[in-house]
Design a protein around this motif. Structure first.
Motif, PDB file in Angstrom:
ATOM      1  N   ALA A 233     -97.015  16.103  18.115  1.00 20.03           N
ATOM      2  CA  ALA A 233     -97.320  14.704  18.429  1.00 20.03           C
ATOM      3  C   ALA A 233     -98.387  14.638  19.512  1.00 20.03           C
ATOM      4  O   ALA A 233     -98.393  15.456  20.437  1.00 20.03           O
ATOM      5  CB  ALA A 233     -96.056  13.990  18.884  1.00 20.03           C
ATOM      6  N   GLN A 234     -99.299  13.688  19.383  1.00 21.72           N
ATOM      7  CA  GLN A 234    -100.380  13.533  20.348  1.00 21.72           C
ATOM      8  C   GLN A 234    -100.091  12.379  21.301  1.00 21.72           C
ATOM      9  O   GLN A 234     -99.492  11.382  20.914  1.00 21.72           O
ATOM     10  CB  GLN A 234    -101.706  13.262  19.636  1.00 21.72           C
ATOM     11  CG  GLN A 234    -102.187  14.422  18.814  1.00 21.72           C
ATOM     12  CD  GLN A 234    -103.589  14.196  18.261  1.00 21.72           C
ATOM     13  OE1 GLN A 234    -104.132  13.118  18.356  1.00 21.72           O
ATOM     14  NE2 GLN A 234    -104.164  15.233  17.700  1.00 21.72           N
ATOM     15  N   TYR A 235    -100.554  12.542  22.536  1.00 20.16           N
ATOM     16  CA  TYR A 235    -100.446  11.492  23.542  1.00 20.16           C
ATOM     17  C   TYR A 235    -101.823  11.245  24.132  1.00 20.16           C
ATOM     18  O   TYR A 235    -102.750  12.016  23.919  1.00 20.16           O
ATOM     19  CB  TYR A 235     -99.463  11.895  24.644  1.00 20.16           C
ATOM     20  CG  TYR A 235     -98.068  12.158  24.138  1.00 20.16           C
ATOM     21  CD1 TYR A 235     -97.275  11.121  23.664  1.00 20.16           C
ATOM     22  CD2 TYR A 235     -97.549  13.447  24.112  1.00 20.16           C
ATOM     23  CE1 TYR A 235     -96.003  11.353  23.179  1.00 20.16           C
ATOM     24  CE2 TYR A 235     -96.274  13.686  23.628  1.00 20.16           C
ATOM     25  CZ  TYR A 235     -95.511  12.634  23.167  1.00 20.16           C
ATOM     26  OH  TYR A 235     -94.256  12.871  22.680  1.00 20.16           O
ATOM     27  N   ILE A 236    -101.922  10.197  24.910  1.00 14.44           N
ATOM     28  CA  ILE A 236    -103.185   9.854  25.560  1.00 14.44           C
ATOM     29  C   ILE A 236    -103.158  10.412  26.976  1.00 14.44           C
ATOM     30  O   ILE A 236    -102.170  10.241  27.695  1.00 14.44           O
ATOM     31  CB  ILE A 236    -103.394   8.333  25.590  1.00 14.44           C
ATOM     32  CG1 ILE A 236    -103.504   7.805  24.158  1.00 14.44           C
ATOM     33  CG2 ILE A 236    -104.633   7.973  26.396  1.00 14.44           C
ATOM     34  CD1 ILE A 236    -103.474   6.298  24.062  1.00 14.44           C
ATOM     35  N   ALA A 237    -104.236  11.077  27.367  1.00 11.16           N
ATOM     36  CA  ALA A 237    -104.352  11.609  28.724  1.00 11.16           C
ATOM     37  C   ALA A 237    -105.594  11.032  29.374  1.00 11.16           C
ATOM     38  O   ALA A 237    -106.569  10.698  28.699  1.00 11.16           O
ATOM     39  CB  ALA A 237    -104.436  13.135  28.696  1.00 11.16           C
ATOM     40  N   LYS A 238    -105.543  10.886  30.692  1.00 11.56           N
ATOM     41  CA  LYS A 238    -106.706  10.389  31.421  1.00 11.56           C
ATOM     42  C   LYS A 238    -106.708  10.982  32.823  1.00 11.56           C
ATOM     43  O   LYS A 238    -105.684  11.471  33.311  1.00 11.56           O
ATOM     44  CB  LYS A 238    -106.707   8.864  31.489  1.00 11.56           C
ATOM     45  CG  LYS A 238    -105.572   8.260  32.311  1.00 11.56           C
ATOM     46  CD  LYS A 238    -105.665   6.741  32.329  1.00 11.56           C
ATOM     47  CE  LYS A 238    -104.563   6.125  33.177  1.00 11.56           C
ATOM     48  NZ  LYS A 238    -104.632   4.659  33.214  1.00 11.56           N
ATOM     49  N   VAL A 239    -107.890  10.932  33.428  1.00 11.07           N
ATOM     50  CA  VAL A 239    -108.042  11.420  34.800  1.00 11.07           C
ATOM     51  C   VAL A 239    -108.160  10.216  35.719  1.00 11.07           C
ATOM     52  O   VAL A 239    -108.925   9.288  35.439  1.00 11.07           O
ATOM     53  CB  VAL A 239    -109.299  12.305  34.928  1.00 11.07           C
ATOM     54  CG1 VAL A 239    -109.503  12.739  36.378  1.00 11.07           C
ATOM     55  CG2 VAL A 239    -109.196  13.512  34.009  1.00 11.07           C
ATOM     56  N   GLU A 240    -107.397  10.223  36.784  1.00 13.24           N
ATOM     57  CA  GLU A 240    -107.492   9.197  37.823  1.00 13.24           C
ATOM     58  C   GLU A 240    -107.566   9.918  39.143  1.00 13.24           C
ATOM     59  O   GLU A 240    -106.582  10.531  39.584  1.00 13.24           O
ATOM     60  CB  GLU A 240    -106.285   8.263  37.801  1.00 13.24           C
ATOM     61  CG  GLU A 240    -106.540   6.975  37.054  1.00 13.24           C
ATOM     62  CD  GLU A 240    -105.393   5.990  37.162  1.00 13.24           C
ATOM     63  OE1 GLU A 240    -105.284   5.177  36.249  1.00 13.24           O
ATOM     64  OE2 GLU A 240    -104.604   6.047  38.128  1.00 13.24           O
TER      65      GLU A 240
END
Ligand code: FES
Length: 155
Positions: free
Chosen positions: A139-146
């Motif tokens: 399963a894929q998830y959303i990742a982001k850099v903060e």
């Protein structure tokens, strides 16, 4: 009032009284409420992240990702998650469930693919099945850099 007239009058009254309930049961709002009540089976909750920010949870830092080559929640997490830099675009992140789709063991990132220690399934960097016995992708998830943190969507 004759008996037949009385029964017709009662029948019309019963239909009229139940009409609002029938309309409410068929309205789109009730369908939406039913859909939101059921959580997806693989929704990662309390997967071991340190902090939560809205629907995202911190899984590590950009420095840790660069040093280790991946970030992962503890293997003991109910829904383990792993994050890597996309080999095709190092500026992009890939976040996947680390739970093998064959029987639920935790897969490990090994340079260019995810390997399952239990029965040998292998998954590509995008979670696609490279080798079975698993036949479903991770399963894929959303990742982001903060800032310096890497966050993964938990919904
Ligand atoms: Fe991963 Fe069986 S649990 S291959």
């Amino acid at each position: 009032m004759k008996r037949r007239d009385f029964m017709n009058w009662i029948g019309v009254g019963a239909i009229a009284a139940s009409l609002p309930v029938a309309i409410a049961a068929c309205s789109p709002d009730s369908e939406t409420a039913d859909e939101t009540a059921a959580a997806p089976p693989d929704a990662p909750d309390a997967a071991g992240g340190d902090t939560a920010a809205g629907d995202f949870m911190a899984i590590g830092t950009t420095a840790e990702l660069e040093q280790q080559g991946y970030l992962a929640t503890p293997d003991s997490a109910e829904n383990p998650i792993v994050v890597i830099a996309d080999p095709a675009n190092p500026e992009a992140l890939i976040a996947l469930s680390a739970k093998c789709t064959h029987a639920g063991c935790t897969v490990a990132w090994q340079e260019d693919l995810f390997a399952c220690p239990c029965h040998g399934s292998k998954f590509g960097p995008d979670g696609s099945v490279v080798d079975g016995p698993a036949d479903e992708p991770l399963a894929q998830y959303i990742a982001k850099v903060e800032g310096d943190s890497i966050l993964v969507s938990t919904t």
